[in-house]
Design an enzyme around this catalytic site. Structure first.
Site, PDB file in Angstrom:
ATOM      1  N   ARG A   1      40.780  44.332  48.690  1.00  0.00           N
ATOM      2  CA  ARG A   1      41.898  44.001  49.422  1.00  0.00           C
ATOM      3  C   ARG A   1      41.998  43.891  50.863  1.00  0.00           C
ATOM      4  O   ARG A   1      42.048  44.656  51.296  1.00  0.00           O
ATOM      5  CB  ARG A   1      43.010  44.694  48.708  1.00  0.00           C
TER       6      ARG A   1
ATOM      7  N   HIS B   1      54.051  53.391  43.322  1.00  0.00           N
ATOM      8  CA  HIS B   1      53.340  54.358  44.079  1.00  0.00           C
ATOM      9  C   HIS B   1      52.656  55.709  43.102  1.00  0.00           C
ATOM     10  O   HIS B   1      51.637  56.064  43.202  1.00  0.00           O
ATOM     11  CB  HIS B   1      53.970  55.028  45.276  1.00  0.00           C
TER      12      HIS B   1
ATOM     13  N   ARG C   1      38.620  39.807  48.243  1.00  0.00           N
ATOM     14  CA  ARG C   1      40.013  38.743  48.387  1.00  0.00           C
ATOM     15  C   ARG C   1      40.259  38.418  49.692  1.00  0.00           C
ATOM     16  O   ARG C   1      40.664  39.429  50.699  1.00  0.00           O
ATOM     17  CB  ARG C   1      40.827  39.460  47.259  1.00  0.00           C
TER      18      ARG C   1
ATOM     19  N   GLU D   1      45.666  34.337  38.050  1.00  0.00           N
ATOM     20  CA  GLU D   1      46.719  35.059  38.328  1.00  0.00           C
ATOM     21  C   GLU D   1      47.813  34.146  37.566  1.00  0.00           C
ATOM     22  O   GLU D   1      49.056  34.542  37.064  1.00  0.00           O
ATOM     23  CB  GLU D   1      47.081  35.572  39.617  1.00  0.00           C
TER      24      GLU D   1
ATOM     25  N   CYS E   1      40.017  42.270  37.680  1.00  0.00           N
ATOM     26  CA  CYS E   1      40.042  43.368  38.584  1.00  0.00           C
ATOM     27  C   CYS E   1      41.606  44.005  38.656  1.00  0.00           C
ATOM     28  O   CYS E   1      41.928  44.768  39.517  1.00  0.00           O
ATOM     29  CB  CYS E   1      39.927  42.722  39.774  1.00  0.00           C
TER      30      CYS E   1
END
Length: 560
Positions: free
Chosen positions: A295, A191, A331, A422, A493
């Site tokens: 997202r 975060h 995505r 990924e 990305c």
């Protein structure tokens, strides 16, 4: 200036920038009190009521704070408020008070059990441990009649030095007073890192323990975000020169208007990472050309039931509307056992990061993916996109068969299919997989953790979880070479694209588009524009040939 000896604390570079000022030490979280005596049976209900009053006060204070925020910051604070009101946690506290423990002991015991469970589950659950402990400490403060823990009161621009920052505190940082952030723990996807990027505050994380003495508000420091360093008691002349050079670069960045291209005119598409309509609208005010990563999971994770096709289409439409003529890459649902959705039954897994997540959810629930693709197609039709490209990519694809299966569903709806890179297997078989889809986008966060076998949320493994790792760069090089041969666009990305120096390396490797946090776009565009394509290629070759991430970064800088 302090006469103490100069010391350099090294950590993980997150947000570039140089700043000089006093170091404000964020006090450690309060010590957890030792267990008290057993509570008489007649007082046990009152002890739980005391806890509930404290938890309600924390919940309301966090909700009130969230009202003054927007975007990811508001989401973070609301999520923390949700933990304070979580029924499961409160039930555990109630059960413990009924067994004779006082409110403080019950709060500590209940939180410890959830922390243990979340840590064992790993992934996003492990990331919530900091949130849980923050809520615990706030409730304990109320129970003891103490002020809630949090950031120090700043009266002058300062560099924060902390073990780690609680998500709710990070989300409310004032960039006029916080000119740098350095934490002993954390990682590039924490975060703290995410908010620091949004606010464009120089940030270094994962320094680890240090014996350097710092007196809060009195010790001078210089943060070098790109170098991943905090210099304590720096030489005044050297520090002022470093700040001056950064200010010159910052002015150049502030005046950069795009488009992204090298000094000799080689174009690289610069796009934004977003999660909702407001973020997309904010990104549209910058020089980015579109969205490289939308997202969509936020809509699913925040709902107790699957959003309808119409609800999804409306949410997607708000992002498409922000870029009526620009490319938007959507995505599909990236969730699973480490980011559970309430309406999908998932078996408990020992290693969620390697489990049923991303597109793998559709192995058993293809209907969810089909409805999401229906919603994306509806959003495109409803918003009259014309020739503006709307691409759709699936996360966690590992084989050519999966790519073919996903592409088939997209083609049925007139959508342009792609996949995330990924999983290292995709890079190794890129040529074959590219025969099945129209584009790929490299998610460097997951590609790095899977290549290096290092959980990206683990502070002790931060040195492994670095996109400058030569092994990761070599996999990206393989993907770019396959893309050039098959004429398949290759984007990045992941967080690596937000590093201006690494963006130059990626350009040299043959990446066609870079998708970044919108506040990072100008910095990336300005530095790519400072070099020719040949210089970027030399930087890439030097980095790929290195044997460590430190050497790779230095070699790239020297070559450029």
């Amino acid at each position: 200036m302090d006469t103490q000896e100069t010391a350099v604390i090294k950590g993980k570079a997150v947000v570039p920038g140089v700043a000089l000022g006093p170091i404000a030490v964020v006090a450690p979280r309060p010590a957890v009190p030792e267990a008290g005596a057993e509570v008489d049976e007649g007082q046990r209900e009152a002890e739980y009521e005391r806890f509930e009053q404290a938890a309600n006060a924390v919940t309301e204070a966090l909700k009130e704070r969230a009202k003054s925020l927007e975007g990811h910051a508001a989401d973070v604070v609301n999520a923390t408020a949700g933990l304070a009101s979580d029924r499961g946690w409160r039930r555990k506290v109630k059960k413990t008070t009924k067994q004779g423990r006082n409110a403080i002991d019950a709060t500590v015991t209940a939180t410890a059990s959830f922390v243990e469970m979340f840590t064992a589950n790993g992934g996003v659950f492990a990331e919530r441990v900091a949130d849980l402990e923050d809520v615990r400490d706030r409730v304990l403060a109320h129970l003891q009649g103490l002020p809630e823990p949090g950031l120090p009161v700043l009266t002058t621009p300062s560099i924060l030095w902390a073990d780690d920052l609680a998500p709710a505190d990070t989300a409310t940082l004032n960039p006029d007073l916080v000119i740098g952030i350095v934490t002993r723990r954390g990682g590039p996807t924490s975060h703290t890192a995410i908010i620091a990027r949004q606010l464009n505050i120089p940030c270094v994380v994962a320094t680890g323990p240090t014996d350097v003495e710092i007196s809060s508000g009195e010790t001078e420091g210089m943060i070098s975000g790109a170098a991943g360093e905090l210099t304590v008691n720096p030489d005044e002349d050297v520090a002022k020169q470093a700040v001056h050079e950064w200010q010159q670069l910052a002015e150049k960045i502030a005046n950069w208007e795009g488009p992204a291209q090298t000094k000799d005119g080689h174009r690289v598409q610069l796009l934004a990472n977003v999660q909702d309509g407001p973020q997309a609208a904010s990104a549209a005010s910058t020089a980015v050309e579109g969205v490289g990563l939308f997202r969509t999971e936020l809509l699913f994770l925040s709902s107790t039931k699957e959003p309808s096709v119409n609800d999804q289409a409306a949410a997607y439409g708000r992002v498409l509307n922000a870029f009526p003529k620009g490319k938007v890459v959507v995505r599909t649902l990236d969730a699973g056992s480490d980011k559970p959705v309430p309406f999908v039954e998932a078996e408990e897994e020992d290693n969620p990061a390697l489990g049923v997540r991303g597109v793998r959810i559709a192995w058993d629930r293809q209907d969810i993916l089909e409805r999401q693709l229906d919603a994306i197609a509806k959003a495109v039709e409803d918003n009259d996109r014309g020739d503006a490209p709307t691409w759709v990519m699936a996360p966690m694809v590992a084989t050519a068969d999966e790519a073919r299966w996903f592409a088939g569903m997209c083609h049925e709806r007139g959508l342009t299919p792609g996949i995330m890179v990924e999983v290292p297997a995709v890079a190794l078989c890129a040529r074959e997989i590219m025969q099945e889809i129209d584009f790929v986008s490299i998610g460097t966060n997951d590609l790095t953790q899977y290549t290096m076998a290092a959980d990206r949320l683990s502070s002790p493994l931060a040195h492994l979880n670095d996109p400058w790792q030569p092994a990761v760069l070599r996999l990206i090089k393989m993907v770019c070479e396959a893309g050039a041969e098959t004429k398949t666009p290759v984007g990045v990305c992941g967080e690596a694209a937000s590093d201006p120096l690494l963006a130059c390396v990626l350009t040299g490797l043959g990446v066609n588009s870079l998708s970044v946090a919108a506040p990072s776009a100008a910095g990336v565009g300005a530095q790519v524009g400072d070099r020719t394509l040949e210089e970027c290629q030399k930087m890439a070759a030097a980095a790929v040939a290195a044997t460590s991430p430190v050497d790779a970064k230095k070699a790239a800088a020297d070559a450029g």
